[in-house]
Design a protein around this motif. Structure first.
Motif, PDB file in Angstrom:
ATOM      1  N   TYR A   1       0.852  -1.194   0.000  1.00 50.41           N
ATOM      2  CA  TYR A   1       0.000   0.000   0.000  1.00 50.41           C
ATOM      3  C   TYR A   1       0.892   1.250   0.000  1.00 50.41           C
ATOM      4  N   PRO A   2       1.601   1.489  -1.087  1.00 53.42           N
ATOM      5  CA  PRO A   2       2.578   2.583  -1.145  1.00 53.42           C
ATOM      6  C   PRO A   2       1.984   3.974  -0.949  1.00 53.42           C
ATOM      7  N   ASP A   3       0.684   4.122  -1.180  1.00 52.31           N
ATOM      8  CA  ASP A   3       0.047   5.428  -1.029  1.00 52.31           C
ATOM      9  C   ASP A   3      -0.507   5.650   0.377  1.00 52.31           C
ATOM     10  N   THR A   4      -0.374   4.654   1.222  1.00 51.70           N
ATOM     11  CA  THR A   4      -0.838   4.759   2.604  1.00 51.70           C
ATOM     12  C   THR A   4       0.349   5.015   3.519  1.00 51.70           C
ATOM     13  N   LYS A   5       0.196   5.947   4.460  1.00 49.41           N
ATOM     14  CA  LYS A   5       1.241   6.217   5.446  1.00 49.41           C
ATOM     15  C   LYS A   5       0.952   5.406   6.710  1.00 49.41           C
ATOM     16  N   PHE A   6       1.997   4.855   7.278  1.00 47.14           N
ATOM     17  CA  PHE A   6       1.895   4.079   8.514  1.00 47.14           C
ATOM     18  C   PHE A   6       2.812   4.690   9.568  1.00 47.14           C
ATOM     19  N   ALA A   7       2.405   4.587  10.825  1.00 46.16           N
ATOM     20  CA  ALA A   7       3.265   5.015  11.934  1.00 46.16           C
ATOM     21  C   ALA A   7       3.296   3.888  12.954  1.00 46.16           C
ATOM     22  N   ILE A   8       4.489   3.427  13.284  1.00 42.71           N
ATOM     23  CA  ILE A   8       4.635   2.357  14.268  1.00 42.71           C
ATOM     24  C   ILE A   8       5.422   2.890  15.459  1.00 42.71           C
ATOM     25  N   ILE A   9       4.950   2.586  16.644  1.00 41.01           N
ATOM     26  CA  ILE A   9       5.585   3.047  17.875  1.00 41.01           C
ATOM     27  C   ILE A   9       6.365   1.903  18.510  1.00 41.01           C
ATOM     28  N   ASP A  10       7.605   2.170  18.825  1.00 43.54           N
ATOM     29  CA  ASP A  10       8.515   1.233  19.504  1.00 43.54           C
ATOM     30  C   ASP A  10       9.202   0.234  18.581  1.00 43.54           C
ATOM     31  N   MET A  11       9.237   0.506  17.298  1.00 44.90           N
ATOM     32  CA  MET A  11       9.951  -0.380  16.377  1.00 44.90           C
ATOM     33  C   MET A  11      10.350   0.413  15.135  1.00 44.90           C
ATOM     34  N   VAL A  12      11.456   0.026  14.532  1.00 42.04           N
ATOM     35  CA  VAL A  12      11.898   0.660  13.291  1.00 42.04           C
ATOM     36  C   VAL A  12      11.591  -0.264  12.119  1.00 42.04           C
ATOM     37  N   VAL A  13      10.823   0.238  11.177  1.00 42.24           N
ATOM     38  CA  VAL A  13      10.504  -0.492   9.941  1.00 42.24           C
ATOM     39  C   VAL A  13      10.984   0.360   8.781  1.00 42.24           C
ATOM     40  N   ASP A  14      11.930  -0.147   8.049  1.00 38.56           N
ATOM     41  CA  ASP A  14      12.580   0.611   6.984  1.00 38.56           C
ATOM     42  C   ASP A  14      11.814   0.496   5.675  1.00 38.56           C
ATOM     43  N   GLU A  15      10.728   1.248   5.587  1.00 39.24           N
ATOM     44  CA  GLU A  15       9.937   1.329   4.359  1.00 39.24           C
ATOM     45  C   GLU A  15       9.656   2.805   4.093  1.00 39.24           C
ATOM     46  N   PRO A  16       9.588   3.222   2.831  1.00 39.55           N
ATOM     47  CA  PRO A  16       9.442   4.646   2.504  1.00 39.55           C
ATOM     48  C   PRO A  16       8.147   5.286   2.976  1.00 39.55           C
ATOM     49  N   ASN A  17       7.122   4.485   3.274  1.00 35.32           N
ATOM     50  CA  ASN A  17       5.840   5.042   3.709  1.00 35.32           C
ATOM     51  C   ASN A  17       5.575   4.802   5.193  1.00 35.32           C
ATOM     52  N   VAL A  18       6.653   4.587   5.960  1.00 33.62           N
ATOM     53  CA  VAL A  18       6.503   4.294   7.390  1.00 33.62           C
ATOM     54  C   VAL A  18       7.255   5.304   8.248  1.00 33.62           C
ATOM     55  N   ARG A  19       6.581   5.824   9.271  1.00 30.89           N
ATOM     56  CA  ARG A  19       7.252   6.596  10.323  1.00 30.89           C
ATOM     57  C   ARG A  19       7.485   5.654  11.494  1.00 30.89           C
ATOM     58  N   SER A  20       8.729   5.533  11.925  1.00 27.72           N
ATOM     59  CA  SER A  20       9.089   4.691  13.060  1.00 27.72           C
ATOM     60  C   SER A  20       9.377   5.591  14.256  1.00 27.72           C
ATOM     61  N   VAL A  21       8.542   5.496  15.278  1.00 23.93           N
ATOM     62  CA  VAL A  21       8.709   6.326  16.473  1.00 23.93           C
ATOM     63  C   VAL A  21       9.340   5.486  17.572  1.00 23.93           C
ATOM     64  N   VAL A  22      10.503   5.897  18.022  1.00 28.50           N
ATOM     65  CA  VAL A  22      11.174   5.196  19.119  1.00 28.50           C
ATOM     66  C   VAL A  22      11.464   6.190  20.228  1.00 28.50           C
ATOM     67  N   PHE A  23      11.553   5.675  21.441  1.00 30.13           N
ATOM     68  CA  PHE A  23      11.719   6.520  22.620  1.00 30.13           C
ATOM     69  C   PHE A  23      13.004   6.171  23.365  1.00 30.13           C
ATOM     70  N   ASN A  24      13.562   7.166  24.007  1.00 32.56           N
ATOM     71  CA  ASN A  24      14.711   6.953  24.878  1.00 32.56           C
ATOM     72  C   ASN A  24      14.215   6.636  26.292  1.00 32.56           C
ATOM     73  N   GLU A  25      13.591   5.469  26.423  1.00 33.50           N
ATOM     74  CA  GLU A  25      13.005   5.084  27.711  1.00 33.50           C
ATOM     75  C   GLU A  25      14.045   5.018  28.823  1.00 33.50           C
ATOM     76  N   HIS A  26      15.284   4.698  28.447  1.00 34.34           N
ATOM     77  CA  HIS A  26      16.343   4.598  29.451  1.00 34.34           C
ATOM     78  C   HIS A  26      16.602   5.929  30.140  1.00 34.34           C
ATOM     79  N   GLU A  27      16.379   7.029  29.419  1.00 32.05           N
ATOM     80  CA  GLU A  27      16.594   8.344  30.014  1.00 32.05           C
ATOM     81  C   GLU A  27      15.584   8.623  31.130  1.00 32.05           C
ATOM     82  N   GLY A  28      14.311   8.383  30.848  1.00 32.73           N
ATOM     83  CA  GLY A  28      13.293   8.598  31.868  1.00 32.73           C
ATOM     84  C   GLY A  28      13.417   7.606  33.006  1.00 32.73           C
ATOM     85  N   SER A  29      13.811   6.378  32.682  1.00 33.54           N
ATOM     86  CA  SER A  29      13.986   5.357  33.717  1.00 33.54           C
ATOM     87  C   SER A  29      15.123   5.735  34.659  1.00 33.54           C
TER      88      SER A  29
END
Length: 331
Positions: A102-130
């Motif tokens: 689905y190249p025309d659809t945008k996706f956003a995934i939290i807590d994982m990196v997916v290397d695709e041109p239509n994906v936003r991968s959101v990751v957190f520096n949880e270790h900093e807050g911890s």
């Protein structure tokens, strides 16, 4: 305008309206449920904020099994929902297979990196807050022993535990940090009974402050800590309100901001890797009327100083996922 032209104009308007409706965003919750009072609920709060501010609507689904991950992604994509936001690392493999279809659809995934041109991968520096809440736990502890209870035993949760131990030992080099994981399957995110059992076991070993990073399982940790007269530390959402005066603080992982931002950008969602940490408001600790009396001025001063140093790059908190090691805690 002729009658036929009116009909055609009306039909076009209806089609445009239908297209707009189909373009509404979608949110897929991970196992554990929308109202887990933690990770998923934070995601829901972000979507709700977006909906209230814009007057728009979004689609959502709570998964009941692993098999539904791909089904939900494809159903929303086929329906034209855009962007499609999902919570949790466990969507990684499935999204890698679905996104290219689905190249025309945008996706956003939290807590994982997916290397695709239509994906936003959101990751957190949880270790900093911890690290920050680990400092607070050590300063609040009277026994010299603090605890950590994680959900599923995966590198991400070890990242929480490792940062917590480093922060605690920065305050007290002789402190004992206990650590337990709830399980090795996704069921570990929603087992408050096991969370309660692990809490009691750590209390028996002297822990008087326990940090839970376990999704719905953490509800059992916080409840038992309150019942047994010790302090707890919440995670992801601000959980201070759940047991006022008994929750020392909560490590805030602003999943709500990640979801809100993705829905705000809509079909123009900027893809690639988006790292959220202390320096850009993605990670923090909670201070409110429910825990104000527990957080002394010197504690707040010390933690805020560490927070500023982390943001400035002057204080390095070890990231377990960078090398699968933890200098301050053995798993």
């Amino acid at each position: 305008m002729t009658f036929m032209h009116k009909i055609l104009a009306t039909t076009a308007a209806m089609a445009l309206s239908a297209g707009a409706a189909l373009a509404e965003p979608a949110l897929i919750f991970d196992l554990g449920g929308k109202f887990d009072k933690s990770f998923n609920e934070a995601a829901f709060a972000g979507a709700q904020r977006w909906a209230e501010e814009t007057g728009e609507s979004f689609r959502e689904i709570e998964l009941q099994s692993e098999a539904q991950r791909e089904q939900a992604l494809r159903r929303f994509a086929e329906n034209g929902n855009n962007p499609i936001v999902m919570t949790g690392f466990a969507f990684g493999n499935v999204l890698s297979e679905v996104a290219p279809d689905y190249p025309d659809t945008k996706f956003a995934i939290i807590d994982m990196v997916v290397d695709e041109p239509n994906v936003r991968s959101v990751v957190f520096n949880e270790h900093e807050g911890s690290y920050l809440v680990g400092m607070m736990a050590a300063m609040a502890s009277e026994s010299g022993t603090v605890g950590f209870i994680g959900g599923m035993d995966i590198p991400l949760i070890r990242k929480f535990a490792c940062g917590y131990a480093q922060g605690a030992k920065a305050v007290n080099g002789d402190i004992t940090v206990l650590s337990n994981m709830t399980g090795t399957t996704p069921a570990a995110w929603n087992d408050p009974v096991k969370g309660s059992e692990l809490t009691k076991a750590q209390i028996s070993q002297g822990a008087d402050v326990i940090y839970a990073a376990a999704g719905g399982t953490g509800v059992g940790v916080l409840q038992t800590a309150a019942d047994e007269g010790i302090l707890s530390v919440g995670v992801d959402s601000n959980q201070n309100y759940m047991h006022p005066g008994k929750v020392l603080t909560s490590m805030l992982k602003r999943v709500d901001n990640a979801v809100y931002d993705a829905m705000t950008q809509g079909e123009a969602l900027e893809t690639g890797i988006n790292v959220m940490g202390v320096g850009n408001g993605g990670i923090d600790y909670a201070l409110d009327e429910h825990n104000a009396e527990l957080v002394a001025d010197d504690m707040k001063t010390a933690v805020d100083d560490a927070k500023a140093k982390i943001a400035a790059g002057e204080l390095n908190v070890h990231d377990y996922t960078s090398d699968d090691s933890c200098p301050d805690l053995s798993f």
